[in-house]
Design a protein around this motif. Structure first.
Motif, PDB file in Angstrom:
ATOM      1  N   VAL A  32      -6.070  -9.606 -10.475  1.00 12.89           N
ATOM      2  CA  VAL A  32      -6.138  -8.838  -9.224  1.00 12.89           C
ATOM      3  C   VAL A  32      -5.511  -9.699  -8.135  1.00 12.89           C
ATOM      4  O   VAL A  32      -5.726 -10.916  -8.108  1.00 12.89           O
ATOM      5  N   ILE A  33      -4.777  -9.060  -7.226  1.00 12.09           N
ATOM      6  CA  ILE A  33      -4.276  -9.781  -6.064  1.00 12.09           C
ATOM      7  C   ILE A  33      -4.542  -8.954  -4.823  1.00 12.09           C
ATOM      8  O   ILE A  33      -4.389  -7.727  -4.842  1.00 12.09           O
ATOM      9  N   VAL A  34      -4.971  -9.621  -3.751  1.00 17.67           N
ATOM     10  CA  VAL A  34      -5.124  -8.943  -2.462  1.00 17.67           C
ATOM     11  C   VAL A  34      -4.389  -9.751  -1.395  1.00 17.67           C
ATOM     12  O   VAL A  34      -4.389 -10.983  -1.428  1.00 17.67           O
ATOM     13  N   GLY A  40       1.344  -6.509   2.704  1.00 20.87           N
ATOM     14  CA  GLY A  40       0.851  -7.188   1.514  1.00 20.87           C
ATOM     15  C   GLY A  40       1.242  -6.450   0.241  1.00 20.87           C
ATOM     16  O   GLY A  40       1.309  -7.049  -0.829  1.00 20.87           O
ATOM     17  N   LYS A  41       1.527  -5.176   0.366  1.00 24.41           N
ATOM     18  CA  LYS A  41       1.885  -4.439  -0.863  1.00 24.41           C
ATOM     19  C   LYS A  41       3.208  -4.945  -1.449  1.00 24.41           C
ATOM     20  O   LYS A  41       3.369  -4.982  -2.669  1.00 24.41           O
ATOM     21  N   VAL A 320      -4.040  -4.183  -2.196  1.00 23.47           N
ATOM     22  CA  VAL A 320      -4.605  -4.658  -3.459  1.00 23.47           C
ATOM     23  C   VAL A 320      -3.709  -4.211  -4.604  1.00 23.47           C
ATOM     24  O   VAL A 320      -3.129  -3.120  -4.573  1.00 23.47           O
ATOM     25  N   ARG A 321      -3.606  -5.078  -5.611  1.00 26.88           N
ATOM     26  CA  ARG A 321      -2.863  -4.701  -6.816  1.00 26.88           C
ATOM     27  C   ARG A 321      -3.617  -5.261  -8.019  1.00 26.88           C
ATOM     28  O   ARG A 321      -4.002  -6.437  -8.048  1.00 26.88           O
ATOM     29  N   SER A 322      -3.820  -4.378  -8.989  1.00 24.86           N
ATOM     30  CA  SER A 322      -4.435  -4.810 -10.247  1.00 24.86           C
ATOM     31  C   SER A 322      -3.849  -3.924 -11.331  1.00 24.86           C
ATOM     32  O   SER A 322      -2.980  -3.096 -11.051  1.00 24.86           O
ATOM     33  N   GLY A 323      -4.361  -4.055 -12.546  1.00 24.29           N
ATOM     34  CA  GLY A 323      -3.886  -3.179 -13.613  1.00 24.29           C
ATOM     35  C   GLY A 323      -4.293  -1.729 -13.358  1.00 24.29           C
ATOM     36  O   GLY A 323      -3.717  -0.808 -13.900  1.00 24.29           O
ATOM     37  N   ARG A 324      -5.299  -1.569 -12.508  1.00 26.97           N
ATOM     38  CA  ARG A 324      -5.847  -0.225 -12.274  1.00 26.97           C
ATOM     39  C   ARG A 324      -5.393   0.412 -10.984  1.00 26.97           C
ATOM     40  O   ARG A 324      -5.387   1.622 -10.838  1.00 26.97           O
ATOM     41  N   GLU A 325      -5.055  -0.371 -10.006  1.00 23.95           N
ATOM     42  CA  GLU A 325      -4.735   0.225  -8.706  1.00 23.95           C
ATOM     43  C   GLU A 325      -3.684  -0.582  -7.944  1.00 23.95           C
ATOM     44  O   GLU A 325      -3.495  -1.777  -8.171  1.00 23.95           O
ATOM     45  N   ARG A 327      -2.724  -0.232  -3.865  1.00 26.26           N
ATOM     46  CA  ARG A 327      -2.844   0.538  -2.630  1.00 26.26           C
ATOM     47  C   ARG A 327      -3.112  -0.344  -1.420  1.00 26.26           C
ATOM     48  O   ARG A 327      -3.449  -1.522  -1.548  1.00 26.26           O
ATOM     49  N   VAL A 328      -2.971   0.300  -0.269  1.00 29.05           N
ATOM     50  CA  VAL A 328      -3.277  -0.349   1.007  1.00 29.05           C
ATOM     51  C   VAL A 328      -4.562   0.280   1.531  1.00 29.05           C
ATOM     52  O   VAL A 328      -4.707   1.506   1.537  1.00 29.05           O
TER      53      VAL A 328
END
Ligand code: SD4
Length: 340
Positions: A32-34, A40-41, A320-325, A327-328
């Motif tokens: 996960v990255i935020v 940030g996206k 946020v970016r992960s395998g599941r999402e 979005r901002v």
């Protein structure tokens, strides 16, 4: 909610909640990255190229930050607003899963302060190099000296600022315009839609790292350094617990060792969002009238991959970016532009 009521409720909440220190032996989470602010996206997108392949969080954070620093018409890096004397000075730091950390402050004419910060961490016994020493260190390690000049948009903004020469950091100057489509991020009045990129990440091995890169507050005093390159203020990573970063008025973050505080709250068992809220309340409680006029936002990610943010004012965003999402998101706050 009225301010007094809010403060009463939150302090009651803090004292009444049973706080059980968390045992952080959960299985490694998915990466996960935020990252702070809507831009940030783009940073996450770059970093994801590393995280999704099983790479190290530190490499992902650096890659994302470098992308930001490459945006020449932006708020971060050499195209950003200068200080009062018309000189762009950059601050950055990184921290890894072993509590190794490195930082640079007041660095001039070097394109990628985040990579210099990483070299400080990896090649020196020190944590923070500043000014000419930081620049010399960068040159000694293969970084190129860039021309001493303002980007066209920074020049315009600086000339406009000189007309009044007022130092008035604005709340949420960071996101008055969405950056969709992608950068350049300079606003019509010459200001930015943010001037700091804070990033924290969890990788497939369950390790955490973070990084921050900034030009600092636009038109700051010469020599002024904010929270961004200060470990424990602009960034803190504890691989047992979680990581946090901040954006906004750096002086207020430094006064409470903001991100260290957020991580310590997570250690006590609070969720990332609550940990960020408790740190924000620390600032607000001390001087609510002052806090009404400024912005600070905290963003946190814990070892389980849970994330959250909280800000003094409405308008703080993160990606946020992960395998599941991917979005901002906005976050909760104390004031709606100074109004409770
Ligand atoms: C500073 N915290 O230099 C930085 C500014 C910032 O979005 O975050 N701007 O105080």
């Amino acid at each position: 909610m009225q301010r007094r009521k809010f403060i009463r409720l939150s302090s009651l909440g803090a004292s009444m909640l049973a706080v059980n220190p968390v045992k952080w032996n959960a299985a490694p989470a998915q990466p996960v990255i935020v990252s702070t602010w809507a831009d940030g996206k783009h940073v996450n997108e770059e970093a994801w190229k590393i995280l999704s392949g099983g790479g190290r969080a530190l490499d992902a954070v650096e890659k994302g930050a470098r992308w930001m620093e490459d945006q020449i018409n932006c708020c971060v890096g050499l195209g950003a607003n200068p200080d009062r004397d018309g000189i762009v000075t950059l601050d950055s730091c990184v921290m890894d899963e072993h509590a190794n950390c490195g930082a640079v402050a007041a660095l001039e004419r070097i394109k990628h302060p985040v990579s210099v910060a990483r070299k400080v961490m990896e090649l020196t016994p020190h944590v923070l190099l500043v000014g000419q020493g930081a620049q010399q260190f960068a040159l000694d390690n293969g970084f190129k000296l860039e021309p001493q000049e303002l980007s066209p948009s920074a020049k315009e903004a600086y000339e406009k600022w000189l007309e009044k020469s007022e130092y008035k950091p604005e709340i949420n100057i960071e996101n008055r315009k969405s950056s969709n489509p992608p950068p350049p991020m300079r606003l019509e009045d010459g200001s930015f839609n943010h001037d700091t990129m804070g990033i924290v990440a969890l990788d497939a091995s369950g390790n955490m790292s973070g990084g921050v890169t900034t030009s600092g507050m636009g038109f700051k005093m010469r020599g002024r350094v904010g929270d961004s390159p200060i470990i424990g203020a602009g960034l803190f990573v504890d691989n047992e617990v979680g990581a946090a970063t901040s954006s906004g008025m750096g002086e207020e973050v430094i006064r409470i060792c903001g991100t260290h505080l957020v991580v310590e709250f997570m250690r006590q068992g609070y969720t990332p969002e609550t940990a960020c809220r408790l740190a924000v309340e620390r600032i607000v409680k001390r001087d609510p009238e002052k806090a009404k006029k400024l912005q600070v936002g905290f963003l946190a990610l814990d070892k389980r991959g849970r994330y959250g943010a909280f800000a003094i004012q409405k308008g703080f965003e993160f990606a946020v970016r992960s395998g599941r999402e991917e979005r901002v998101l906005g976050c909760k706050y104390v004031y709606d532009y100074g109004v409770t």
